[in-house]
Enzyme design. Sequence first.
Site, PDB file in Angstrom:
ATOM      1  N   SER A   1       7.300 -81.149 -19.738  1.00 60.52           N
ATOM      2  CA  SER A   1       8.496 -80.319 -19.626  1.00 60.52           C
ATOM      3  C   SER A   1       8.583 -79.741 -18.219  1.00 60.52           C
ATOM      4  O   SER A   1       7.717 -79.981 -17.381  1.00 60.52           O
ATOM      5  CB  SER A   1       8.452 -79.190 -20.656  1.00 60.52           C
ATOM      6  OG  SER A   1       7.469 -78.259 -20.267  1.00 60.52           O
ATOM      7  N   LYS A   2       9.629 -78.962 -18.020  1.00 62.65           N
ATOM      8  CA  LYS A   2       9.901 -78.351 -16.713  1.00 62.65           C
ATOM      9  C   LYS A   2       8.687 -77.617 -16.143  1.00 62.65           C
ATOM     10  O   LYS A   2       8.470 -77.610 -14.940  1.00 62.65           O
ATOM     11  CB  LYS A   2      11.055 -77.345 -16.853  1.00 62.65           C
ATOM     12  CG  LYS A   2      12.398 -77.997 -16.826  1.00 62.65           C
ATOM     13  CD  LYS A   2      13.011 -77.912 -15.432  1.00 62.65           C
ATOM     14  CE  LYS A   2      14.048 -78.986 -15.200  1.00 62.65           C
ATOM     15  NZ  LYS A   2      13.713 -79.921 -14.155  1.00 62.65           N
ATOM     16  N   ARG A   3       7.925 -76.986 -17.057  1.00 63.14           N
ATOM     17  CA  ARG A   3       6.840 -76.177 -16.519  1.00 63.14           C
ATOM     18  C   ARG A   3       5.748 -77.036 -15.865  1.00 63.14           C
ATOM     19  O   ARG A   3       4.837 -76.523 -15.213  1.00 63.14           O
ATOM     20  CB  ARG A   3       6.264 -75.236 -17.590  1.00 63.14           C
ATOM     21  CG  ARG A   3       5.377 -75.881 -18.591  1.00 63.14           C
ATOM     22  CD  ARG A   3       5.066 -74.966 -19.765  1.00 63.14           C
ATOM     23  NE  ARG A   3       4.696 -75.775 -20.901  1.00 63.14           N
ATOM     24  CZ  ARG A   3       3.463 -76.191 -21.129  1.00 63.14           C
ATOM     25  NH1 ARG A   3       2.484 -75.832 -20.328  1.00 63.14           N
ATOM     26  NH2 ARG A   3       3.199 -76.960 -22.153  1.00 63.14           N
TER      27      ARG A   3
END
Length: 479
Positions: A247-249
Amino acid sequence: MNEVRVRFAPSPTGTLHIGGARTALFNWLYARSNQGKFILRLEDTDLGRSTESSAAGIVEGLRWLGLDWDEGPDIQGPYGPYRQSERLAIYQHYIEKLLNEGKAYYCFCSSKELAARREQNLGYDGKCRDLTPAEVNNKLASGLQPVVRFKMPQTGTTTVEDQVRGSVHFENKLFDDSIICKSDGWPTYNLAVVIDDHEMKINHVIRAEEHLPNTPKQLLLYEALGFEVPNFAHVSMILAPDRSKLSKRHGATSVQEFRDNGYLPETMINYLALLGWSSGEDITFFNLTELINRFNLSNVSKSAAVYDTEKLTWMNGHYVAEAETNRLIQLIKPEAIRKGWLTVDNQSYFTNVVELVKNRVKTTNEIFDAVEYFFEDVDSYDTKGMKKHFSKPGAIDLLQSVLEILTTADSFSTSKLEEMLRAKATELNVKAGDLIHPARLALSGRTNTPGIFDVMVILGRKNCIIRTEQAIHFIQEQS
Ligand code: GLU
């Protein structure tokens, strides 16, 4: 054998992320290695979430990667349109057909009723399955906007023959009568995808594993519509380094972000190909042609692929080092001009500098930091370097010796400068490094640069003399 026809069918609701790009690549490679066709279809029936800018971004990302398509929204082809939002009439035809044949039915249950069932973890109960034609007509006449549901068989098993996963069985009784047409008249994904894959003569569906649970429902629709079933291959998930969902993180995940962060398309292609596929050879670097020659579905792995940014970045370093200097310059040009580092008058200087550092950076964006001291004055020195090379007794004398070499060298070439410096070290009975390290710090402010004689030659005699004198003054002021 029929011509291979595969497709990449993104929903334009976001960017082209690496999972999508990998799916596109595997389809593209499959098409190209079988002299088949690769089709781009935009699945934009979710009118609320689909955007033009997302569609444009996906197209741009695919182009940047070098994945070209034979049919698609921009170039059309024999089975268009290639945007689902332009295919409503085609879907309506098949929805009518399923309704007329009693394979689908109108459902008038309100979203409130359905939500209440969901809250109790209950699926749809088939309430509207057996409405009489008169009841249906009454409800329609009263203005209710129904959805259309597909009558799922309530017994038996549906088996997906998957080219990566083998036979995967699903119990039909676990399926609710799924909605195939929403109350606004638009088909849902499972129906639209089946109709389009059939109409577009797609014979191999290669897509992400997350769609595997949809496939049995799609197979039942193929059967109900009397369509020939394509081959399926579900490619495993891409996980983050900690094996959680990517994911984005975990940093950049979209192709455009990688491009903007200074990654090259050949890196992305090479790296994405290895996420879930291997040639079985001990080779790491593949270009597109080498991939086309090797790609097949039997070497696609069943287990999840773990995405490793460090490996990707390392791989990019390899491709940046190999890239033509002029190409790198084109990539960094706008920013270099903005910084005032690239002007009409200094093109060959700029080229020499980029040439010198390109095998020392991992991304094209890192070039800016790597070359800064070639374009900006040295106004500070690395702290550790200062302690080591400027603070020791005799530092000034050593720099004076460097200055003497810089001033007297009859040709300002790497070989001449090196020869003189080594001779000087012998004469002074010091190591060459005792002259090189302070010289490097004086000329660049850094302890780590490309070969110092190359740096000297590119900076030029005048600049080297100014910077060395400046370092001498600096040390004098400190003491
Ligand atoms: N529009 C779907 C997606 O983006 C395509 C799935 C498929 O390939 O069937 O996930």
